[in-house]
Design a protein around this motif. Structure first.
Motif, PDB file in Angstrom:
ATOM      1  N   ALA A  11       0.448  -1.202   0.118  1.00  0.00           N
ATOM      2  CA  ALA A  11       0.285  -0.140  -0.429  1.00  0.00           C
ATOM      3  C   ALA A  11       1.002   1.073  -0.186  1.00  0.00           C
ATOM      4  O   ALA A  11       0.266   1.944  -0.491  1.00  0.00           O
ATOM      5  CB  ALA A  11      -0.862  -0.194   1.144  1.00  0.00           C
ATOM      6  N   MET A  12       1.783   1.396   0.842  1.00  0.00           N
ATOM      7  CA  MET A  12       2.938   2.157   0.388  1.00  0.00           C
ATOM      8  C   MET A  12       3.446   2.510  -0.468  1.00  0.00           C
ATOM      9  O   MET A  12       3.869   4.000  -0.615  1.00  0.00           O
ATOM     10  CB  MET A  12       3.838   2.247   1.664  1.00  0.00           C
ATOM     11  N   ALA A  13       3.460   1.392  -1.389  1.00  0.00           N
ATOM     12  CA  ALA A  13       3.916   1.394  -2.870  1.00  0.00           C
ATOM     13  C   ALA A  13       3.297   1.990  -3.635  1.00  0.00           C
ATOM     14  O   ALA A  13       3.366   3.217  -4.517  1.00  0.00           O
ATOM     15  CB  ALA A  13       4.499   0.422  -2.855  1.00  0.00           C
ATOM     16  N   LEU A  14       1.723   1.538  -3.418  1.00  0.00           N
ATOM     17  CA  LEU A  14       0.876   2.128  -3.921  1.00  0.00           C
ATOM     18  C   LEU A  14       0.508   3.867  -4.302  1.00  0.00           C
ATOM     19  O   LEU A  14       0.859   4.480  -5.617  1.00  0.00           O
ATOM     20  CB  LEU A  14      -0.636   1.829  -3.884  1.00  0.00           C
ATOM     21  N   ALA A  15       0.576   4.345  -2.738  1.00  0.00           N
ATOM     22  CA  ALA A  15       0.739   5.326  -2.795  1.00  0.00           C
ATOM     23  C   ALA A  15       1.909   6.270  -3.751  1.00  0.00           C
ATOM     24  O   ALA A  15       1.587   7.522  -3.561  1.00  0.00           O
ATOM     25  CB  ALA A  15       0.646   5.837  -1.494  1.00  0.00           C
ATOM     26  N   GLN A  16       2.089   5.423  -3.293  1.00  0.00           N
ATOM     27  CA  GLN A  16       4.161   6.008  -4.006  1.00  0.00           C
ATOM     28  C   GLN A  16       3.622   6.775  -5.337  1.00  0.00           C
ATOM     29  O   GLN A  16       4.075   7.417  -6.397  1.00  0.00           O
ATOM     30  CB  GLN A  16       4.992   5.279  -4.000  1.00  0.00           C
ATOM     31  N   ARG A  17       2.842   5.991  -6.015  1.00  0.00           N
ATOM     32  CA  ARG A  17       2.141   6.232  -7.670  1.00  0.00           C
ATOM     33  C   ARG A  17       3.498   5.633  -8.655  1.00  0.00           C
ATOM     34  O   ARG A  17       3.712   6.426  -9.581  1.00  0.00           O
ATOM     35  CB  ARG A  17       1.823   7.371  -7.684  1.00  0.00           C
ATOM     36  N   PRO A  18       4.405   4.670  -8.151  1.00  0.00           N
ATOM     37  CA  PRO A  18       5.584   4.432  -9.228  1.00  0.00           C
ATOM     38  C   PRO A  18       4.591   3.819 -10.233  1.00  0.00           C
ATOM     39  O   PRO A  18       3.972   3.558 -11.085  1.00  0.00           O
ATOM     40  CB  PRO A  18       6.415   3.556  -7.979  1.00  0.00           C
ATOM     41  N   LYS A  19       5.398   4.003 -11.660  1.00  0.00           N
ATOM     42  CA  LYS A  19       5.151   3.274 -13.244  1.00  0.00           C
ATOM     43  C   LYS A  19       5.816   1.922 -12.457  1.00  0.00           C
ATOM     44  O   LYS A  19       5.939   1.085 -13.161  1.00  0.00           O
ATOM     45  CB  LYS A  19       6.323   3.850 -13.673  1.00  0.00           C
ATOM     46  N   VAL A  20       7.140   1.632 -12.047  1.00  0.00           N
ATOM     47  CA  VAL A  20       7.848   0.535 -11.984  1.00  0.00           C
ATOM     48  C   VAL A  20       7.979  -0.031 -10.315  1.00  0.00           C
ATOM     49  O   VAL A  20       8.461   0.534  -9.339  1.00  0.00           O
ATOM     50  CB  VAL A  20       9.310   0.160 -12.460  1.00  0.00           C
ATOM     51  N   LEU A  21       7.644  -1.184 -10.312  1.00  0.00           N
ATOM     52  CA  LEU A  21       7.924  -2.045  -8.592  1.00  0.00           C
ATOM     53  C   LEU A  21       8.449  -3.089  -7.765  1.00  0.00           C
ATOM     54  O   LEU A  21       7.493  -3.965  -9.365  1.00  0.00           O
ATOM     55  CB  LEU A  21       6.211  -2.395  -8.045  1.00  0.00           C
ATOM     56  N   LEU A  22       9.801  -3.127  -7.958  1.00  0.00           N
ATOM     57  CA  LEU A  22      10.314  -4.436  -7.112  1.00  0.00           C
ATOM     58  C   LEU A  22      10.229  -5.112  -6.782  1.00  0.00           C
ATOM     59  O   LEU A  22      10.344  -4.372  -5.661  1.00  0.00           O
ATOM     60  CB  LEU A  22      11.990  -3.683  -7.690  1.00  0.00           C
ATOM     61  N   LEU A  23      10.131  -6.494  -6.277  1.00  0.00           N
ATOM     62  CA  LEU A  23      10.059  -7.209  -4.991  1.00  0.00           C
ATOM     63  C   LEU A  23      10.711  -8.213  -4.834  1.00  0.00           C
ATOM     64  O   LEU A  23      10.821  -8.768  -5.849  1.00  0.00           O
ATOM     65  CB  LEU A  23       7.990  -7.752  -5.124  1.00  0.00           C
ATOM     66  N   ASP A  24      11.668  -8.117  -4.209  1.00  0.00           N
ATOM     67  CA  ASP A  24      12.830  -9.101  -3.136  1.00  0.00           C
ATOM     68  C   ASP A  24      11.640 -10.454  -2.745  1.00  0.00           C
ATOM     69  O   ASP A  24      11.468  -9.893  -1.232  1.00  0.00           O
ATOM     70  CB  ASP A  24      14.090  -8.559  -2.896  1.00  0.00           C
ATOM     71  N   GLU A  25      11.510 -11.440  -2.702  1.00  0.00           N
ATOM     72  CA  GLU A  25      10.693 -12.356  -2.329  1.00  0.00           C
ATOM     73  C   GLU A  25       9.797 -11.257  -1.275  1.00  0.00           C
ATOM     74  O   GLU A  25       9.877 -11.785  -0.287  1.00  0.00           O
ATOM     75  CB  GLU A  25      11.967 -13.286  -2.106  1.00  0.00           C
ATOM     76  N   PRO A  26       8.621 -11.625  -2.457  1.00  0.00           N
ATOM     77  CA  PRO A  26       7.478 -10.898  -1.421  1.00  0.00           C
ATOM     78  C   PRO A  26       6.738 -11.888  -0.475  1.00  0.00           C
ATOM     79  O   PRO A  26       5.975 -11.681   0.516  1.00  0.00           O
ATOM     80  CB  PRO A  26       6.876 -10.299  -2.102  1.00  0.00           C
ATOM     81  N   THR A  27       7.311 -13.375  -0.314  1.00  0.00           N
ATOM     82  CA  THR A  27       6.101 -14.397  -0.088  1.00  0.00           C
ATOM     83  C   THR A  27       6.474 -14.940   1.464  1.00  0.00           C
ATOM     84  O   THR A  27       6.551 -16.199   1.735  1.00  0.00           O
ATOM     85  CB  THR A  27       5.792 -15.169  -1.123  1.00  0.00           C
ATOM     86  N   THR A  28       8.496 -14.293   1.482  1.00  0.00           N
ATOM     87  CA  THR A  28       9.297 -14.979   2.611  1.00  0.00           C
ATOM     88  C   THR A  28       8.613 -14.837   3.892  1.00  0.00           C
ATOM     89  O   THR A  28       8.065 -13.328   3.979  1.00  0.00           O
ATOM     90  CB  THR A  28      10.313 -14.342   2.226  1.00  0.00           C
ATOM     91  N   TYR A  29       8.572 -15.899   4.504  1.00  0.00           N
ATOM     92  CA  TYR A  29       8.014 -15.411   5.619  1.00  0.00           C
ATOM     93  C   TYR A  29       6.202 -16.262   5.774  1.00  0.00           C
ATOM     94  O   TYR A  29       6.008 -16.050   6.535  1.00  0.00           O
ATOM     95  CB  TYR A  29       7.898 -14.592   6.655  1.00  0.00           C
ATOM     96  N   LEU A  30       5.886 -15.701   5.085  1.00  0.00           N
ATOM     97  CA  LEU A  30       4.311 -16.002   4.840  1.00  0.00           C
ATOM     98  C   LEU A  30       4.066 -17.563   4.885  1.00  0.00           C
ATOM     99  O   LEU A  30       4.901 -18.281   4.090  1.00  0.00           O
ATOM    100  CB  LEU A  30       3.915 -15.151   3.778  1.00  0.00           C
ATOM    101  N   ASP A  31       2.509 -17.870   4.969  1.00  0.00           N
ATOM    102  CA  ASP A  31       1.859 -19.340   4.520  1.00  0.00           C
ATOM    103  C   ASP A  31       1.638 -19.186   3.688  1.00  0.00           C
ATOM    104  O   ASP A  31       1.268 -18.354   2.561  1.00  0.00           O
ATOM    105  CB  ASP A  31       1.200 -18.907   5.691  1.00  0.00           C
ATOM    106  N   ILE A  32       1.695 -20.289   3.064  1.00  0.00           N
ATOM    107  CA  ILE A  32       0.896 -20.551   1.491  1.00  0.00           C
ATOM    108  C   ILE A  32      -0.527 -19.659   1.304  1.00  0.00           C
ATOM    109  O   ILE A  32      -0.633 -19.290   0.473  1.00  0.00           O
ATOM    110  CB  ILE A  32       0.218 -21.864   1.727  1.00  0.00           C
ATOM    111  N   ALA A  33      -1.335 -19.916   2.321  1.00  0.00           N
ATOM    112  CA  ALA A  33      -2.575 -18.899   1.901  1.00  0.00           C
ATOM    113  C   ALA A  33      -1.905 -17.372   1.777  1.00  0.00           C
ATOM    114  O   ALA A  33      -2.757 -16.274   0.802  1.00  0.00           O
ATOM    115  CB  ALA A  33      -3.662 -18.846   3.130  1.00  0.00           C
ATOM    116  N   HIS A  34      -1.156 -16.574   2.872  1.00  0.00           N
ATOM    117  CA  HIS A  34      -0.295 -15.213   3.668  1.00  0.00           C
ATOM    118  C   HIS A  34       0.185 -15.240   1.279  1.00  0.00           C
ATOM    119  O   HIS A  34       0.014 -14.413   1.159  1.00  0.00           O
ATOM    120  CB  HIS A  34      -0.376 -14.722   3.714  1.00  0.00           C
ATOM    121  N   GLN A  35       0.516 -16.368   0.962  1.00  0.00           N
ATOM    122  CA  GLN A  35       1.575 -16.544  -0.139  1.00  0.00           C
ATOM    123  C   GLN A  35       0.605 -15.478  -1.646  1.00  0.00           C
ATOM    124  O   GLN A  35       0.877 -14.857  -2.093  1.00  0.00           O
ATOM    125  CB  GLN A  35       2.294 -17.511  -0.583  1.00  0.00           C
TER     126      GLN A  35
END
Length: 260
Positions: free
Chosen positions: A149-173
């Motif tokens: 959400a913070m990234a969305l508020a930044q209104r970027p054209k490009v979003l880089l995510l480094d392992e966004p599902t790390t430490y999350l259970d399957i449902a949250h991934q």
């Protein structure tokens, strides 16, 4: 949209990325995969100028990244690392508000339009009821949504995510990846993300970039990348790849390590 041209990156005299060229197309989701130590996170950081290139160059929206101001980069690009931390007393709303800073002068306060964007980001990520909660009190999936959400508020054209599902259970991934795909499709934000799970890369990517020992092995569609031959060559395991009738994609079943 973002392009790496003959990029090399070194740490302590050791080459991590070697003469790598990669073009990310506007509006696509590109996932970077590869074994541990292949240079995935290093490539992502070089594309955000978090680490310098030993040689070669990166261009963002037609501008040379090394020549751009930090403010200009922040207006166009947002990078979220594996682990993001806030002060223990920072609320979700305060975190998201930080996304507006690249668009303000240092002495300016947030205006009405900024607060409207923050509210929109809260609503878009399903966090309206969490706005006054401390980020430190959230579950892993909720916290990851707050950072997005913070990234969305930044209104970027490009979003880089480094392992966004790390430490999350399957449902949250899956929840996070569905959110990433929806903002890509609905808002046209170009997404580059590092993933470990090959099934998730196949399901949520327009194209996949495969790294091996700091070099580019292949960049193509999931169907052309996720083959038993490539998985054997890059990961050293035997896998069966079958159609996934639920979403029309692929399903990778790892069977065993390849014979040495």
């Amino acid at each position: 949209m973002i392009e790496a041209q003959s990029v090399a990156v070194k740490y302590d005299g050791r080459t991590i990325i070697d003469n790598l060229s990669l073009q990310v197309l506007e509006g696509e989701i590109l996932s970077i995969i590869g074994p541990n130590g292949s240079g995935k996170s290093t490539l992502l950081k070089s594309m955000s100028r978090m680490i310098p290139c030993e040689s070669g160059s990166v261009h963002l929206c037609g501008e040379k990244l090394a020549s751009m101001s930090s403010k200009r980069i922040a207006q166009l690009l947002c990078m979220l690392s594996q682990s993001n931390q806030t002060p223990p007393d920072m609320t979700v709303e305060e975190l998201i508000s930080y996304g507006r800073l690249p668009h303000k002068k240092w002495y300016e306060r947030l205006g009405e339009s900024d607060h409207e964007i923050v509210n929109w980001a809260l609503e878009r990520t399903g966090l309206l009821s969490f706005r006054k909660r401390y980020v430190s009190s959230l579950s892993g999936g909720e916290a990851q949504r707050a950072w997005i959400a913070m990234a969305l508020a930044q209104r970027p054209k490009v979003l880089l995510l480094d392992e966004p599902t790390t430490y999350l259970d399957i449902a949250h991934q899956l929840e996070v990846l569905e959110l990433v795909r929806s903002i890509n499709r609905e808002l046209g934000i170009t997404v580059v993300m590092v993933l470990h799970d090959l099934n998730q890369a196949g399901a949520y990517s327009d194209r996949i970039c495969v790294l091996r020992d700091g070099s580019l092995a292949l960049t193509d569609t999931p169907a052309n990348v996720l083959t038993p031959e490539l998985i054997r060559t890059v990961y050293g395991v035997e896998a069966e790849v079958t159609p996934d009738h639920l979403d029309g994609g692929l399903r990778i079943h790892v069977r065993r390590r390849s014979a040495i």
